[in-house]
Design a protein around this motif. Structure first.
Motif, PDB file in Angstrom:
ATOM      1  N   ARG A  77       0.770  -1.226  -0.072  1.00 46.59           N
ATOM      2  CA  ARG A  77       0.044  -0.103  -0.088  1.00 46.59           C
ATOM      3  C   ARG A  77       0.894   1.197  -0.050  1.00 46.59           C
ATOM      4  O   ARG A  77       0.588   2.249  -0.661  1.00 46.59           O
TER       5      ARG A  77
ATOM      6  N   VAL B  53      -3.886 -14.345  -0.192  1.00 46.20           N
ATOM      7  CA  VAL B  53      -4.865 -14.154  -0.979  1.00 46.20           C
ATOM      8  C   VAL B  53      -5.758 -12.980  -0.403  1.00 46.20           C
ATOM      9  O   VAL B  53      -6.293 -12.015  -1.244  1.00 46.20           O
ATOM     10  N   VAL B  54      -6.011 -13.172   0.760  1.00 45.59           N
ATOM     11  CA  VAL B  54      -6.940 -12.154   1.312  1.00 45.59           C
ATOM     12  C   VAL B  54      -6.518 -10.830   1.260  1.00 45.59           C
ATOM     13  O   VAL B  54      -7.112  -9.836   1.046  1.00 45.59           O
TER      14      VAL B  54
ATOM     15  N   TRP C  75      -6.594  -9.543  -2.567  1.00 36.85           N
ATOM     16  CA  TRP C  75      -7.889  -8.707  -2.706  1.00 36.85           C
ATOM     17  C   TRP C  75      -7.907  -7.191  -1.991  1.00 36.85           C
ATOM     18  O   TRP C  75      -8.049  -6.411  -2.769  1.00 36.85           O
ATOM     19  N   GLN C  76      -7.365  -7.185  -0.721  1.00 37.70           N
ATOM     20  CA  GLN C  76      -7.384  -5.745  -0.032  1.00 37.70           C
ATOM     21  C   GLN C  76      -6.467  -4.804  -0.970  1.00 37.70           C
ATOM     22  O   GLN C  76      -6.908  -3.740  -1.226  1.00 37.70           O
TER      23      GLN C  76
ATOM     24  N   GLU D 129      -8.117  -3.865  -4.194  1.00 35.51           N
ATOM     25  CA  GLU D 129      -9.121  -3.013  -3.953  1.00 35.51           C
ATOM     26  C   GLU D 129      -8.561  -1.630  -3.941  1.00 35.51           C
ATOM     27  O   GLU D 129      -9.313  -0.571  -4.352  1.00 35.51           O
TER      28      GLU D 129
ATOM     29  N   GLY E 204     -13.912 -10.264  -1.019  1.00 36.84           N
ATOM     30  CA  GLY E 204     -12.709 -10.084  -0.212  1.00 36.84           C
ATOM     31  C   GLY E 204     -13.350  -9.830   1.367  1.00 36.84           C
ATOM     32  O   GLY E 204     -14.497  -9.331   1.447  1.00 36.84           O
ATOM     33  N   GLU E 205     -12.251  -9.362   2.127  1.00 39.92           N
ATOM     34  CA  GLU E 205     -12.759  -8.894   3.489  1.00 39.92           C
ATOM     35  C   GLU E 205     -12.115  -7.453   3.791  1.00 39.92           C
ATOM     36  O   GLU E 205     -10.774  -7.091   3.367  1.00 39.92           O
ATOM     37  N   ARG E 206     -12.841  -6.411   3.829  1.00 41.15           N
ATOM     38  CA  ARG E 206     -12.328  -4.946   3.909  1.00 41.15           C
ATOM     39  C   ARG E 206     -11.789  -4.649   5.505  1.00 41.15           C
ATOM     40  O   ARG E 206     -12.342  -4.143   6.394  1.00 41.15           O
ATOM     41  N   VAL E 207     -10.679  -5.298   5.599  1.00 43.87           N
ATOM     42  CA  VAL E 207     -10.149  -4.991   6.919  1.00 43.87           C
ATOM     43  C   VAL E 207      -8.807  -4.252   6.250  1.00 43.87           C
ATOM     44  O   VAL E 207      -7.888  -4.767   5.660  1.00 43.87           O
TER      45      VAL E 207
END
Lengths: 321, 343
Positions: free
Chosen positions: A161, A186-187, A190-191, A194, B268-271
């Motif tokens: 980021r 993977v999690v 995605w973040q 996004e 996904g997970e918005r964390v």
């Protein structure tokens, strides 16, 4: 479509004692304003060389031999070193791989921003820098305190980021992202994607996303270019290429993707990627192609539009077919 | 006959005399490898889940804080010279970044020739060469582009593939592969994992495939163990776990996979990232509590045990509290037995 970034015949060679390695061999494509364009290919296909060539960051023994990189009509390859340095970051920026050593381990996050901004002629007071950097970090979902940390204090996703925030610090027209999430879980992938999507929408930049993860690329971009042995072999809208790949290499690439539906035989692509020092004559894919005919061994197929918006470099694909 | 077994191994880093902050890297984990029923088990989890700690414990590179790892019935630390040699031959490892495995002064040929010589695999040079070429082909490497080179002249992916080739060459009984294809292209992963699958099917080699890539884990393994912050959250038959994930964390993992199908949305997970928030919450909490959309008061009072869910899996979540409770060894047995039935 009017292109924002137009690449024509871009050719990069790495000069070795054994002869030139043709890393990029006459690549042409265009990206529209605000578009997401993806480049997929195996290692050695020239996709990372492409990223560096667009920013004129190729180092010896590599050299840009010919071609044009037009950003709103201005050929980046003709700019002076000085003007190119100004263009980088302000017009076209590289989203570096945070997981690799893109961030200097002995410098705090803040220093990376200050250096980049100063490099582009910004003379701000310390509180002004803090405000700017906090705003940039907030855009990528990081708290202002992150500015005080060293890279090793950040997780992989946070580092990535920070790299995105650095790349957008001057709101460039084009973002080039070379495997921005390949080392992340993977999690977190995605973040991070996004985040990239959100900042892209805010600043309206076009994005060139380079990678080998067809799944991630397919979920993200409008159009895909498939690279093989330094050339583009197929270009078209993402959904069409996935549904109906035309080039035998694209077909093999898609067939090799592991899915979550059927378990069973893993189908790799038979054979090995060609040597770029001595590429095979004709179509570079012919030694691995199940459909190759003698024509493919002698003559190099050119990238041509066979249907509206569908470009393919294969002798066996007929017009309209 | 038990080849290698980990019984309730636990590894705590830090702590010590002054009781400073310690991190439970792996909590009471059991896994068995049997000689007659080879298994292909995937261990998946994110960074900090304890998957690499597990590999290092099984290889005897670190000692468990409690619990025991046994090779052919003997605790690793009590192996005699002959037992140690047998262990080194029969249990092979492939690591994520193999750069440090190489001696920079030797050509990569050395890595492949040494085990052949050490373990007396073949008698003459020509057969040795043929064996090496076959192993390199199995991982998609060209002989002329690899042999005769120094480690620094190869890419990370190439070095990784040479370590896989070395493992293929040695035909161990157990292969512990920690992210063996993480630096390799998606299209080549299929080829290399296919080689591991052949090794398992044709030569009865047990494989422990440690990865964060659920898709390839689903493609090659029989069983899967999902780790989260050092604890097993879900384990069992791979089809069941991946196609119908039960634990909220497994559901999140499966949902976060970007599939090459634009019609299949990527969720996904918005964390947002917290600096270094990966330490386990403690023995009296569910470790997933702070991210779980289904968290209940009970999850803040005790860590959920493993509940048996269906005949072929275990889930550590109070959503399944009506199911029978399994011990860690029960789980290891479940993975072992199920494999025996399917082979």
């Amino acid at each position: 479509m009017r292109w924002l970034l137009q690449v024509e015949g871009l050719t990069v060679h790495y000069h070795t004692p054994d002869g030139p390695i043709r890393a990029l061999d006459g690549v042409s494509f265009g990206i529209g304003p605000g578009e997401w364009f993806g480049i997929v290919g195996e290692s050695g296909s020239g996709k990372s060389t492409m990223a560096f060539a667009l920013l004129r960051l190729i180092k010896p023994p590599g050299r840009i031999e010919r071609g044009r990189v037009l950003l709103e009509g201005v050929d980046l390859l003709q700019l002076s070193e000085e003007s190119m340095r100004n263009y980088r970051l302000s017009q076209i920026a590289l989203v570096a791989q945070g997981a690799m050593n893109a961030l200097n381990p002995v410098k705090r996050v803040r220093d990376h921003f200050v250096l980049a901004l100063r490099d582009h002629g910004f003379q701000l007071s310390e509180p002004e820098y803090d405000r700017q950097i906090a705003a940039l970090l907030e855009r990528v979902g990081l708290r202002p305190e992150v500015a005080r940390l060293y890279p090793h204090e950040l997780s992989g996703g946070m580092k990535q980021r920070v790299c995105i925030a650095l790349a957008i610090s001057l709101e460039p027209r084009v973002l080039v992202a070379d495997e921005p999430t390949s080392a992340l879980d993977v999690v977190v992938q995605w973040q991070v994607m996004e985040t990239l999507r959100a900042v892209q929408r805010e600043i309206g930049a076009a994005v060139l996303l380079i990678g080998h993860d067809m799944g991630l690329i397919a979920q993200t971009v409008n159009r895909i270019g498939v690279m093989y042995a330094g050339r583009l072999v197929e270009v078209g809208p993402t959904s069409e290429i996935l549904r109906d790949p035309l080039h035998p290499y694209t077909q093999a690439l898609i067939a090799s993707l592991p899915s979550l539906d059927e378990r069973g035989e893993l189908r790799g692509i038979p054979g090995l990627p060609p040597s770029l020092l001595r590429p095979p004559p004709g179509c570079a894919f012919h030694p691995r192609c199940p459909l190759a005919v003698s024509w493919c061994r002698s003559e190099r197929p050119l990238l041509r539009e066979v249907r509206p918006g569908r470009w393919v470099a294969c002798h066996l694909v007929t017009e309209g077919g | 006959m038990s080849l290698l077994e980990a019984r309730r191994v636990r590894k705590v880093f830090g702590g010590g005399l002054w009781r400073r902050a310690h991190v439970v890297a792996l909590e009471n984990f059991s896994l068995f490898f049997n000689e007659d029923t080879p298994n292909f088990t995937a261990v998946v989890g994110e960074s900090g889940s304890g998957k690499t700690t597990l590999a290092r414990l099984l290889l005897g590179l670190i000692e468990p804080t409690s619990g025991e790892v046994r090779f052919r019935g003997i605790p690793l630390r009590s192996l005699d010279r002959a037992g140690r040699r047998r262990f080194l031959r029969e249990v092979q490892a492939i690591f994520q970044d193999p750069y440090e495995t190489y001696n920079p002064f030797y050509k990569v040929d050395h890595v492949l020739e040494l085990p052949i010589r050490n373990f007396g695999l073949v008698r003459d040079r020509r057969t040795a060469r043929a064996l090496i070429e076959e192993a390199l082909a199995g991982v998609g490497l060209r002989v002329e582009e690899t042999l005769g080179r120094y480690p620094h002249q190869l890419s990370g992916g190439q070095r990784q593939r040479i370590m896989v080739a070395r493992a293929l060459l040695l035909r161990p009984r157990i292969l512990i592969a920690d992210e063996p294809v993480s630096m390799v292209d998606a299209s080549l992963r299929a080829t290399i994992l296919g080689s591991l699958l052949d090794l398992h099917r044709d030569h009865g080699v047990s494989v422990l495939y440690i990865t964060h890539d659920l898709t390839t884990a689903y493609q090659v393994s029989h069983d899967i163990v999902v780790l989260y912050r050092g604890r097993v959250v879900e384990a069992g038959r791979v089809e069941a776990v991946v196609r119908e994930p039960a634990h909220p964390y497994t559901r999140l993992l499966v949902g976060s996979i970007p599939l090459p199908r634009p019609d299949h949305p990527w969720r996904g997970e918005r964390v947002l990232g917290q600096p270094g928030g990966l330490a386990p919450l403690g023995p009296r909490f569910c470790n997933f509590l702070d991210r779980c959309p289904f968290a209940m008061p009970r999850c803040q009072q005790e860590a959920p045990p493993l509940f048996q869910f269906g005949s072929e899996r275990a889930v550590a979540c109070f959503l399944y509290r009506d199911q029978p409770v399994l011990s860690d060894d029960d789980l290891a047995d479940l993975l072992c037995k199920r494999t025996a039935a399917s082979n």
